[in-house]
Design an enzyme around this catalytic site. Structure first.
Site, short mmCIF file in Angstrom:
data_model
loop_
_atom_site.label_atom_id
_atom_site.label_comp_id
_atom_site.label_asym_id
_atom_site.label_seq_id
_atom_site.Cartn_x
_atom_site.Cartn_y
_atom_site.Cartn_z
N ARG A 136 -7.70 -0.32 1.01
CA ARG A 136 -8.27 -1.55 0.46
C ARG A 136 -8.67 -1.35 -1.01
NH1 ARG A 136 -12.67 -1.69 5.11
NH2 ARG A 136 -10.80 -0.89 6.15
N LYS A 149 0.87 -1.19 0.00
CA LYS A 149 0.00 0.00 0.00
C LYS A 149 0.90 1.23 0.00
CE LYS A 149 -3.24 2.62 2.97
NZ LYS A 149 -4.14 2.61 4.12
N LYS A 157 -9.66 13.20 7.93
CA LYS A 157 -9.23 12.74 9.26
C LYS A 157 -9.16 13.93 10.22
CE LYS A 157 -6.40 8.72 8.05
NZ LYS A 157 -7.14 7.69 8.83
N GLU A 216 -9.38 3.89 1.99
CA GLU A 216 -8.85 3.94 0.62
C GLU A 216 -7.80 2.87 0.33
OE1 GLU A 216 -7.60 5.61 3.10
OE2 GLU A 216 -5.52 5.05 2.80
N1 BES Z 1 -4.28 4.68 6.79
C1 BES Z 1 -5.39 4.36 7.61
C2 BES Z 1 -5.05 3.32 8.68
C3 BES Z 1 -4.02 3.71 9.72
C4 BES Z 1 -4.43 4.11 10.97
C5 BES Z 1 -2.67 3.60 9.45
C6 BES Z 1 -3.50 4.44 11.94
C7 BES Z 1 -1.73 3.94 10.43
C8 BES Z 1 -2.15 4.34 11.67
C9 BES Z 1 -6.52 3.81 6.76
O1 BES Z 1 -6.58 4.24 5.44
C10 BES Z 1 -7.80 4.22 7.41
O2 BES Z 1 -8.03 5.39 7.50
N2 BES Z 1 -8.59 3.24 7.83
C11 BES Z 1 -9.83 3.50 8.49
C12 BES Z 1 -10.84 2.53 7.92
C13 BES Z 1 -12.25 2.82 8.33
C14 BES Z 1 -12.75 4.10 7.68
C15 BES Z 1 -13.11 1.65 7.93
C16 BES Z 1 -9.64 3.25 9.98
O3 BES Z 1 -8.89 2.34 10.34
O4 BES Z 1 -10.24 3.98 10.77
ZN ZN Z 2 -4.72 4.80 4.64
ZN ZN Z 3 -7.58 6.13 5.26
#
Ligand code: BES
Ligand code: ZN
Ligand code: ZN
Length: 466
Positions: free
Chosen positions: A315, A229, A241, A313
């Site tokens: 996935r 990724k 975010k 994003e």
């Molecule tokens: N890049 C983030 C995941 C992440 C979180 C990486 C903390 C490193 C540290 C990912 O793209 C994300 O935002 N995932 C969301 C998914 C949700 C919207 C289903 C998450 O984990 O909150």
């Molecule tokens: Zn991400």
């Molecule tokens: Zn994300």
């Protein structure tokens, strides 16, 4: 970095290993795991490193304390250290390997943005080693590649955008026997990768699909694909975010950084295997052209996906990269590395990465390698209920589950990816916790970018030194 095997100690900064038993000879030092003591003998600094009881001395303890001692050397402004390997409590190659790995990892210090540059250890003497030149080269090469992955994560997101990752891949291709192909945003769109296109469309720096082929065994049809990724910054998109979550999101390309590091190591060390490395690179930005929550996009595989959150994003870009890689290269196994979910941090903290797989023997092999190299994994199930929760309303799939908010988030992310895998043997490693260390350095794990995955996957592909 210079690593050499010497008969007599030359450096005035010496790292000795001590079991609890032998530590009795040293005042005010118990030899417990991870304990270090600084002693002086004339102009010589001696660092005693505790490794626990003789019969319980394990590689992870040696690796960790050797890193701590080497970091101390840098802090004390020494550039050269001696690892006195003859002081290890047991004469096992595995412990020598761990000591060298630890020292190399502990020498890392990202000083790019400091006006006063840190002193970095750049020479390691091995005293009393049984490792031969090839083994030393292997450990050193892999450690350089780990540190390259750390650098990429630590650098500014503003400077590391998808085309820069492509340039890094091309540079590796020029230096090694790896062929590199980069698909532009136009080619990505033309090939029907609607998900990767959508995620990348809101940025002035468009997406790339980077493909690196290493053919070390032309007589074999076996080929492993590793996919990273590469979200060079994850703002969350329209589902922006909040403060508190966004600041570290330059780490969202840590899977890609690991893939580049792994391919560099393979290209340099030339093992007799075939590996294709793929990076799905995009900047998940927010602007007027960014993709919308609620919209439906078509994937490379043909399945349609409803966007519940533009922040899920990773996935999406991986789904297209996985389906494309399987169609194009027919790999015998696919392993993806991704900072996919905050959910994995909730489940495991930042010490262990999540492992998900449709193949028990691949999962077991990765788990075992992780234990050996000290990049640990823990496996989760992908039961049907999770896949069911990823079904769409107007679309085939959704990108966030129908379960209650945050429930089984890491597993649901994996269940989504599995929809694009078909029958190929596959493992997904969620490194959102392990790729980036917001706390203090611990053992071989530095602050910030950790390079997690490089030693794990090279160890899995090449076999770990026993
Ligand atoms: N890049 C983030 C995941 C992440 C979180 C990486 C903390 C490193 C540290 C990912 O793209 C994300 O935002 N995932 C969301 C998914 C949700 C919207 C289903 C998450 O984990 O909150
Ligand atoms: Zn991400
Ligand atoms: Zn994300």
């Amino acid at each position: 970095m210079k690593v050499e095997s010497v008969k007599k100690v030359k450096s005035i900064f010496q790292i000795h290993f001590m079991s609890e038993e032998s530590a009795k000879a040293i005042p005010d030092f118990t030899g417990k795991k991870n304990e270090v003591a600084v002693r002086y003998d004339g102009k010589t600094t001696i660092i005693y490193c505790g490794v626990g009881p003789v019969d319980k001395c394990i590689a992870s303890a040696v690796r960790s304390v050797a890193a701590k001692a080497t970091r101390l050397a840098g802090d004390k402004k020494y550039k050269e250290v001696s690892l006195i390997l003859s002081t290890l409590p047991q004469s096992r190659k595995e412990l020598e390997v761990a000591a060298l790995q630890g020292a190399l990892a502990g020498a890392y210090n990202f000083g790019k943005f400091k006006s006063e540059k840190p002193v970095v250890v750049d020479s390691i003497e091995l005293v009393g080693t049984t490792l031969d030149a090839a083994e030393i080269k292997r450990i050193q090469t892999i450690s350089v590649c780990v540190n390259e992955a750390r650098d990429l994560v630590n650098d500014n997101a503003h400077e590391i955008y998808p085309e820069i990752l492509a340039q890094k891949a091309r540079a590796i291709g020029r230096e090694t026997a790896i062929t590199v192909k980069v698909l532009s945003e136009k080619e990505i769109a033309r090939l029907g990768m609607g998900l990767l296109s959508a995620v990348g469309q809101g940025s002035p720096n468009p997406p790339r699909l980077i493909i690196m082929e290493y053919k070390g065994d032309r007589s074999s049809k076996k080929r492993t694909a590793i996919i990273g990724k590469g979200i060079t910054f994850d703002s969350g998109g329209q589902n922006l975010k909040p403060t508190g979550s966004i600041e570290t999101m330059r780490c969202d390309m840590a899977g890609a950084a690991a893939v580049l590091g792994i391919m560099d190591a393979l290209g340099t060390l030339k093992p007799k295997i075939n590996v294709v490395g793929v990076v799905a690179a995009a900047h998940n930005a927010i602007d007027g052209t960014a993709y919308f929550p609620g919209d439906i996009y078509k994937s490379f595989l043909g399945k349609t996906v409803q966007i519940d959150s533009t922040d899920a994003e990773g996935r999406l870009v991986l789904a297209d990269a996985i389906a494309y890689t399987i169609k194009q290269f027919k790999p015998t196994a696919v392993i993806d590395l991704a900072t996919l979910t905050g959910g994995i941090l909730i489940a495991l903290g930042d010490f262990v990465a999540g492992l998900f797989s449709n193949d028990d023997s691949l999962a077991n092999a990765l788990y075992t390698t992780g234990e050996q190299v000290g990049e640990r994994l823990w496996r989760f199930p992908i039961y049907e209920e999770y896949s069911e929760a990823m079904k769409g309303d107007l679309s085939d799939l959704r990108n966030v589950s129908k379960l209650k908010k945050s429930h089984a988030a890491a597993i649901c992310g994996a269940a989504f990816l599995q929809e694009f895998v078909g029958t190929t043997s596959w493992a997904h490693i969620d490194i959102a916790g392990t790729a980036y260390n917001e706390g203090e350095a611990r053992g071989e794990v530095p602050k910030f970018g950790t390079g997690f995955g490089v030693r794990l996957i090279t160890g899995y592909l090449m076999g770990v030194a026993k």
